[in-house]
Scaffold this motif. Structure first.
Motif, PDB file in Angstrom:
ATOM      1  N   THR A  36       0.905  -1.192  -0.158  1.00 24.10           N
ATOM      2  CA  THR A  36       0.039   0.031  -0.066  1.00 24.10           C
ATOM      3  C   THR A  36       0.883   1.279   0.022  1.00 24.10           C
ATOM      4  O   THR A  36       2.016   1.307   0.583  1.00 24.10           O
ATOM      5  CB  THR A  36      -0.827  -0.082   1.340  1.00 24.10           C
ATOM      6  OG1 THR A  36       0.135   0.100   2.295  1.00 24.10           O
ATOM      7  CG2 THR A  36      -1.609  -1.254   1.278  1.00 24.10           C
ATOM      8  N   SER A  37       0.304   2.275  -0.501  1.00 21.67           N
ATOM      9  CA  SER A  37       0.956   3.674  -0.306  1.00 21.67           C
ATOM     10  C   SER A  37       0.214   4.465   0.991  1.00 21.67           C
ATOM     11  O   SER A  37      -1.085   4.280   1.220  1.00 21.67           O
ATOM     12  CB  SER A  37       0.368   4.345  -1.605  1.00 21.67           C
ATOM     13  OG  SER A  37       1.052   5.677  -1.657  1.00 21.67           O
ATOM     14  N   GLN A  38       0.870   4.985   1.664  1.00 20.94           N
ATOM     15  CA  GLN A  38       0.412   5.516   2.826  1.00 20.94           C
ATOM     16  C   GLN A  38       1.295   6.974   3.146  1.00 20.94           C
ATOM     17  O   GLN A  38       2.458   7.442   2.517  1.00 20.94           O
ATOM     18  CB  GLN A  38       1.144   4.549   4.098  1.00 20.94           C
ATOM     19  CG  GLN A  38       0.386   3.202   4.022  1.00 20.94           C
ATOM     20  CD  GLN A  38       0.291   2.635   5.336  1.00 20.94           C
ATOM     21  OE1 GLN A  38       0.328   3.293   6.211  1.00 20.94           O
ATOM     22  NE2 GLN A  38      -0.139   1.310   5.342  1.00 20.94           N
ATOM     23  N   ASN A  39       0.491   7.769   3.903  1.00 20.21           N
ATOM     24  CA  ASN A  39       0.990   9.074   4.364  1.00 20.21           C
ATOM     25  C   ASN A  39       0.321   9.531   5.510  1.00 20.21           C
ATOM     26  O   ASN A  39      -0.778  10.174   5.168  1.00 20.21           O
ATOM     27  CB  ASN A  39       0.978  10.064   3.062  1.00 20.21           C
ATOM     28  CG  ASN A  39       1.240  11.633   3.383  1.00 20.21           C
ATOM     29  OD1 ASN A  39       1.856  11.974   4.578  1.00 20.21           O
ATOM     30  ND2 ASN A  39       0.646  12.356   2.748  1.00 20.21           N
ATOM     31  N   HIS A  40       0.442   9.586   6.670  1.00 20.99           N
ATOM     32  CA  HIS A  40       0.219   9.638   7.786  1.00 20.99           C
ATOM     33  C   HIS A  40       0.999   9.744   9.011  1.00 20.99           C
ATOM     34  O   HIS A  40       1.861   8.899   9.159  1.00 20.99           O
ATOM     35  CB  HIS A  40      -1.215   9.009   8.045  1.00 20.99           C
ATOM     36  CG  HIS A  40      -0.864   7.520   8.215  1.00 20.99           C
ATOM     37  ND1 HIS A  40      -1.049   6.909   9.556  1.00 20.99           N
ATOM     38  CD2 HIS A  40      -0.474   6.615   7.525  1.00 20.99           C
ATOM     39  CE1 HIS A  40      -0.550   5.734   9.713  1.00 20.99           C
ATOM     40  NE2 HIS A  40      -0.548   5.364   8.254  1.00 20.99           N
ATOM     41  N   GLY A  41       0.717  10.570  10.157  1.00 24.90           N
ATOM     42  CA  GLY A  41       1.297  10.732  10.973  1.00 24.90           C
ATOM     43  C   GLY A  41       0.646  10.354  12.472  1.00 24.90           C
ATOM     44  O   GLY A  41       1.139  10.190  13.516  1.00 24.90           O
ATOM     45  N   TYR A  42      -0.522  10.029  12.547  1.00 24.95           N
ATOM     46  CA  TYR A  42      -1.479   9.806  13.344  1.00 24.95           C
ATOM     47  C   TYR A  42      -2.209   8.315  12.946  1.00 24.95           C
ATOM     48  O   TYR A  42      -2.202   7.707  11.950  1.00 24.95           O
ATOM     49  CB  TYR A  42      -2.734  10.662  13.628  1.00 24.95           C
ATOM     50  CG  TYR A  42      -2.178  11.768  14.077  1.00 24.95           C
ATOM     51  CD1 TYR A  42      -2.153  12.087  15.606  1.00 24.95           C
ATOM     52  CD2 TYR A  42      -1.475  12.878  13.441  1.00 24.95           C
ATOM     53  CE1 TYR A  42      -1.693  13.100  16.066  1.00 24.95           C
ATOM     54  CE2 TYR A  42      -1.107  13.983  13.820  1.00 24.95           C
ATOM     55  CZ  TYR A  42      -1.111  14.240  15.216  1.00 24.95           C
ATOM     56  OH  TYR A  42      -0.601  15.399  15.599  1.00 24.95           O
ATOM     57  N   ALA A  43      -2.542   7.594  14.080  1.00 25.78           N
ATOM     58  CA  ALA A  43      -3.051   6.218  14.009  1.00 25.78           C
ATOM     59  C   ALA A  43      -4.170   6.221  14.725  1.00 25.78           C
ATOM     60  O   ALA A  43      -4.451   6.693  16.052  1.00 25.78           O
ATOM     61  CB  ALA A  43      -2.057   4.993  14.136  1.00 25.78           C
ATOM     62  N   VAL A  44      -5.056   5.037  14.627  1.00 27.36           N
ATOM     63  CA  VAL A  44      -6.322   4.576  15.421  1.00 27.36           C
ATOM     64  C   VAL A  44      -5.718   3.844  16.546  1.00 27.36           C
ATOM     65  O   VAL A  44      -5.148   2.829  16.111  1.00 27.36           O
ATOM     66  CB  VAL A  44      -7.471   4.089  14.628  1.00 27.36           C
ATOM     67  CG1 VAL A  44      -8.430   3.550  15.822  1.00 27.36           C
ATOM     68  CG2 VAL A  44      -8.217   4.992  13.693  1.00 27.36           C
ATOM     69  N   ALA A  45      -6.129   4.211  17.753  1.00 27.96           N
ATOM     70  CA  ALA A  45      -5.661   3.318  18.838  1.00 27.96           C
ATOM     71  C   ALA A  45      -6.466   1.937  19.127  1.00 27.96           C
ATOM     72  O   ALA A  45      -7.873   2.266  19.278  1.00 27.96           O
ATOM     73  CB  ALA A  45      -5.621   3.981  20.312  1.00 27.96           C
ATOM     74  N   GLU A  46      -5.933   0.787  18.939  1.00 29.93           N
ATOM     75  CA  GLU A  46      -6.921  -0.334  18.664  1.00 29.93           C
ATOM     76  C   GLU A  46      -7.488  -0.571  20.260  1.00 29.93           C
ATOM     77  O   GLU A  46      -8.436  -1.084  20.326  1.00 29.93           O
ATOM     78  CB  GLU A  46      -5.997  -1.657  18.464  1.00 29.93           C
ATOM     79  CG  GLU A  46      -6.863  -2.817  18.154  1.00 29.93           C
ATOM     80  CD  GLU A  46      -5.819  -3.909  17.683  1.00 29.93           C
ATOM     81  OE1 GLU A  46      -6.510  -5.169  17.452  1.00 29.93           O
ATOM     82  OE2 GLU A  46      -4.903  -3.726  17.572  1.00 29.93           O
ATOM     83  N   ASP A  47      -6.789  -0.217  21.257  1.00 24.26           N
ATOM     84  CA  ASP A  47      -7.483  -0.557  22.776  1.00 24.26           C
ATOM     85  C   ASP A  47      -8.720   0.121  22.778  1.00 24.26           C
ATOM     86  O   ASP A  47      -9.567   0.049  23.677  1.00 24.26           O
ATOM     87  CB  ASP A  47      -6.332  -0.315  23.758  1.00 24.26           C
ATOM     88  CG  ASP A  47      -5.608   0.991  23.708  1.00 24.26           C
ATOM     89  OD1 ASP A  47      -6.035   1.717  22.859  1.00 24.26           O
ATOM     90  OD2 ASP A  47      -4.800   1.245  24.654  1.00 24.26           O
ATOM     91  N   SER A  48      -8.830   1.388  22.007  1.00 30.29           N
ATOM     92  CA  SER A  48     -10.042   2.172  22.424  1.00 30.29           C
ATOM     93  C   SER A  48     -10.959   1.893  21.594  1.00 30.29           C
ATOM     94  O   SER A  48     -12.299   2.386  21.855  1.00 30.29           O
ATOM     95  CB  SER A  48      -9.729   3.601  21.919  1.00 30.29           C
ATOM     96  OG  SER A  48      -9.307   3.764  20.376  1.00 30.29           O
ATOM     97  N   LEU A  49     -10.910   0.738  20.848  1.00 29.67           N
ATOM     98  CA  LEU A  49     -12.168   0.094  20.220  1.00 29.67           C
ATOM     99  C   LEU A  49     -12.876  -0.764  21.037  1.00 29.67           C
ATOM    100  O   LEU A  49     -14.025  -1.280  20.201  1.00 29.67           O
ATOM    101  CB  LEU A  49     -11.663  -0.579  18.868  1.00 29.67           C
ATOM    102  CG  LEU A  49     -11.022   0.212  17.738  1.00 29.67           C
ATOM    103  CD1 LEU A  49     -10.356  -0.456  16.541  1.00 29.67           C
ATOM    104  CD2 LEU A  49     -11.648   1.463  17.211  1.00 29.67           C
ATOM    105  N   ALA A  50     -12.595  -1.258  22.019  1.00 26.43           N
ATOM    106  CA  ALA A  50     -13.307  -2.080  22.935  1.00 26.43           C
ATOM    107  C   ALA A  50     -14.503  -1.676  23.346  1.00 26.43           C
ATOM    108  O   ALA A  50     -14.742  -0.656  23.722  1.00 26.43           O
ATOM    109  CB  ALA A  50     -12.500  -2.394  24.169  1.00 26.43           C
ATOM    110  N   GLY A  51     -15.614  -2.476  22.979  1.00 27.10           N
ATOM    111  CA  GLY A  51     -17.057  -2.088  23.396  1.00 27.10           C
ATOM    112  C   GLY A  51     -17.799  -1.185  22.305  1.00 27.10           C
ATOM    113  O   GLY A  51     -18.785  -0.915  22.306  1.00 27.10           O
ATOM    114  N   LEU A  52     -16.692  -0.977  21.319  1.00 25.75           N
ATOM    115  CA  LEU A  52     -17.520   0.075  20.229  1.00 25.75           C
ATOM    116  C   LEU A  52     -18.058  -0.988  19.060  1.00 25.75           C
ATOM    117  O   LEU A  52     -17.620  -1.954  18.794  1.00 25.75           O
ATOM    118  CB  LEU A  52     -16.558   1.089  19.766  1.00 25.75           C
ATOM    119  CG  LEU A  52     -15.795   2.180  20.552  1.00 25.75           C
ATOM    120  CD1 LEU A  52     -14.926   2.994  20.166  1.00 25.75           C
ATOM    121  CD2 LEU A  52     -17.128   2.856  21.337  1.00 25.75           C
TER     122      LEU A  52
END
Length: 359
Positions: A289-305
């Motif tokens: 893949t091609s990527q360009n970002h400095g931030y990411a989604v925190a996987e542990d914050s997805l619990a219960g969502l």
């Protein structure tokens, strides 16, 4: 003319200047792509950044009128090891030096980009000053350390369109693109895959206005900076959930996650390049893949969502894709439209069009 790059940790890199003379501060980041400097320089997601290219030779195939991702360039500076002064390509219409000079962008060549990249990997992304002027080190450092970090800036208002506009043609589904700095190839991919009728709207456009266009689907585009700095887009996405199919790309991926209650965080040095391996957890297939970002989604914050992780980065196990469990909404952290990079992931546009019922 000599030029200098000064990092906030006190490191100084000296090279030869090209492009425009001047002085700018910005976040210093590196990109590992072997080609695609024109697309990188015109990708609005680089707003506020001084871009270092790890591949040594740049400018060898020139600049052409067809490969722009945005009509402007928002980078603060450009750093390479070797500049090709005489590009050779049948599509070339201008040189890299002329392109940068016309846009007032300071660039440096002759820099030890391996040493610079290694420092950024070890220490993390830093503020930097790129300049063609000489000054005492103390003065340079004061300028760098007083500059705002990218997380303190709000670059999206700088790169979004000023007013809504229609993309001519397209007999397929009507897609509204929320422009947070959208790459031109996102629009081209929607047209190529689904012959879509497209309306592009500014980032501050509210859900009510978007729904008044009667879209079949909404795409939240890529863009620069900290996703938490665009609460108005997050609010819009929250109000659109369940009312229209959604597809988020890069910053749009992070915004969808935040709209659902997740958390994002800043990576040490980000993902910028055209060769990042990502695994689709639903099929087991690995995509480059091609990527360009400095931030990411925190996987542990997805619990219960009501979100499921659909893709992972095989380099560092970060979240690369999510899907909503109740509503027709999904997103990816990378760029399925590439530019530069592989076109392995165009199928995601087909998945989106299937969600809107026209694929």
């Amino acid at each position: 003319m000599d030029g200098f790059l000064i990092l906030e940790n006190g490191a100084v890199f000296q090279g030869k200047a090209f492009g425009a003379p001047g002085e700018k501060t910005g976040e210093v980041v590196f990109n590992t792509s072997m080609t695609g400097y024109q697309e990188i320089l015109t990708d609005a997601s680089y707003c506020g950044e001084i871009v270092v290219m790890t591949y040594p030779l740049q400018g060898n195939y020139g600049i052409n009128a067809e490969d722009f991702e945005h009509k402007q360039s928002f980078v603060r500076g450009f750093v390479v090891h070797d500049l090709c002064d005489e590009p050779s390509n049948w599509r070339s219409q201008s040189s890299l030096h002329r392109f940068l000079a016309e846009r007032g962008i300071v660039a440096l060549q002759g820099i030890d980009t391996r040493a610079l990249t290694r420092m950024l990997r070890q220490k993390g992304t830093m503020r930097g000053l790129i300049t063609t002027s000489k000054a005492p080190l103390e003065e340079w450092l004061q300028t760098v350390r007083q500059a705002p970090t990218l997380s303190m800036e709000e670059p999206v208002p700088t790169v979004t369109c000023a007013a809504p506009y229609q993309v001519e043609g397209g007999a397929g589904p009507h897609i509204v693109v929320i422009d947070c700095g959208a790459k031109g190839n996102i629009i081209r991919s929607l047209r190529e895959v689904g012959d879509c009728h497209i309306t592009v709207v500014p980032a501050r456009t509210g859900a009510e206005t978007i729904l008044a266009y009667q879209p079949d689907g909404v795409l939240i585009s890529n863009g620069p900076g900290d996703p938490e700095r665009v609460p108005y887009v997050i609010k819009t996405v929250q109000e659109l959930l369940g009312k229209v199919p959604l597809f988020g790309i890069c910053l749009g991926h992070q915004i969808l996650a935040l709209a659902c209650g997740a958390r994002t965080y800043k990576l040490k040095f980000g993902h910028r390049g055209a060769n990042h391996p990502v695994q689709d957890l639903e099929t087991g297939r690995v995509y480059i893949t091609s990527q360009n970002h400095g931030y990411a989604v925190a996987e542990d914050s997805l619990a219960g969502l009501p979100l499921r992780v659909t893709m992972k980065n095989l380099n560092d196990d970060t979240v690369e894709g999510i899907r909503h469990l109740q509503y027709p909404a999904f997103s990816v952290q990378y760029h399925p439209e590439a530019s530069p990079g592989p076109r392995d992931n165009l199928y995601l546009f087909e998945q989106f069009l299937t969600l809107v019922g026209r694929g």
